[in-house]
Design an enzyme around this catalytic site. Sequence first.
Site, PDB file in Angstrom:
ATOM      1  N   ALA A 172       0.757  -0.986  -0.168  1.00 30.94           N
ATOM      2  CA  ALA A 172      -0.139   0.027   0.010  1.00 30.94           C
ATOM      3  C   ALA A 172       0.976   1.266  -0.001  1.00 30.94           C
ATOM      4  CB  ALA A 172      -1.140   0.050   1.320  1.00 30.94           C
ATOM      5  N   ASP A 173       1.808   1.274   0.895  1.00 28.98           N
ATOM      6  CA  ASP A 173       2.760   2.129   0.859  1.00 28.98           C
ATOM      7  C   ASP A 173       3.699   2.559  -0.406  1.00 28.98           C
ATOM      8  OD1 ASP A 173       2.641   3.476   3.398  1.00 28.98           O
ATOM      9  OD2 ASP A 173       3.088   1.474   3.996  1.00 28.98           O
ATOM     10  N   ILE A 174       4.047   1.433  -1.092  1.00 29.91           N
ATOM     11  CA  ILE A 174       4.773   1.399  -2.212  1.00 29.91           C
ATOM     12  C   ILE A 174       4.071   1.991  -3.480  1.00 29.91           C
ATOM     13  CG2 ILE A 174       6.119  -0.003  -3.904  1.00 29.91           C
ATOM     14  CD1 ILE A 174       6.855  -1.698  -1.585  1.00 29.91           C
ATOM     15  N   GLY A 177       3.580   5.629  -3.245  1.00 30.25           N
ATOM     16  CA  GLY A 177       4.624   6.275  -3.307  1.00 30.25           C
ATOM     17  C   GLY A 177       4.972   6.365  -4.907  1.00 30.25           C
TER      18      GLY A 177
END
Length: 400
Positions: A172-174, A177
């Site tokens: 989810a973060d990647i 980003g």
Amino acid sequence: MTDAGARLPLEGITVVALEQAVAAPFATRQLADQGARVIKVERVDGGDFARAYDTGVRGGLGTHFAWLNRSKESVALDLKRDEGRAILADLVARADVFLQNLAPGAAARLGFGAGELRARDPRLIVVEMSGYGTRGPYRDKRAYDMLVQAEAGLISVTGTPETPVKAGSPLADIAAGMYAFSGTLAALVRRGATGEGASIEITMFDAVAEWMGQAMYTTLYTGSPPPRTRLSHPVIAPYDAYPTSDGVDVVIGVQNDRGWAALAAGVLERPDLVIDPEYATNQARVRNREKVDALVAGVTSRMGREELLRRLDKAGVPSASLNDGHGLVAHPQLAERDRWREVGSPVGGIRALLPPITFAGAEPRMDPVPALGEHTDAVLRELGRDDAAIAALRSAGAVA
């Protein structure tokens, strides 16, 4: 560091990042990789909390922080103080991009909302990242990677039929980003053509929802979500890990009926299966998945891994070793293509991979991972503060 005469595409671009954790630092590290100057604004009391997630890099530096923060300048400011906010305002006034991933509304309360900043500088590109966005019933809901994977449905399609699991990397973060990075690039291209800046909103939830495309469309148009199928694929067979005689699984992915013909004739030595109605088409193989998998495993389990991989490659059947972290670190493809570099850090030199975007003739920036506040004094001098002013700011606790 770049090759002599080569220019990275983002040289001359300045990014001010009020960031923490993974999603925003992943976006800005990629901007730094391609030559942008990234000034990372951190809290005076410990900085980006990802610094202390663990101490896995030589016992003193967090693994997430080492991965995400090379080639940046660290400036530590107390934004609760007028002096700290004034310094941040001066930095943003000189920037091309301001990117932040504070809680929704927090930057605006500090005086750094997109509307206010763009009113002062219409050329500025403002990127605001959050878990669920600035509107809607989930606006203020906590949004860590695992929670967003769950909310967006990713966990529902990952794991075994009995047990859902989250992806092992912070996807989810990647994902967020990556969209912040590409959105910033798109905004820079548009600004180059029109002179107009941008206000960009990126949410982790939207990013993962986009990555759920096939599963979402299956649910929309069949009425049933795809089942969890371990390593296999819900609508393709054979597509799984298969045993070898030396105990190391090999992954085989047959994408179409031509691939099945190659596997059946070239590896299984059963050309009759190419026309057998129980195996000839992908739809038939999916219906008979257990029988197909047992047949394939019965052959692969009699071969060693290297022999099996050779036969699969010779037949043109897609395959892979089921590597762990050791297998990745020692992977011959990384070594042969010279993908490893050493970068500096507060705990000494550390190994890092080159970023995936490779420009011919230009070496990506691979500068050190900064210590907290390592560049505070130098940046303050650029902003016109003399030594006495810097000492006063530090004594007051406004900077570190």
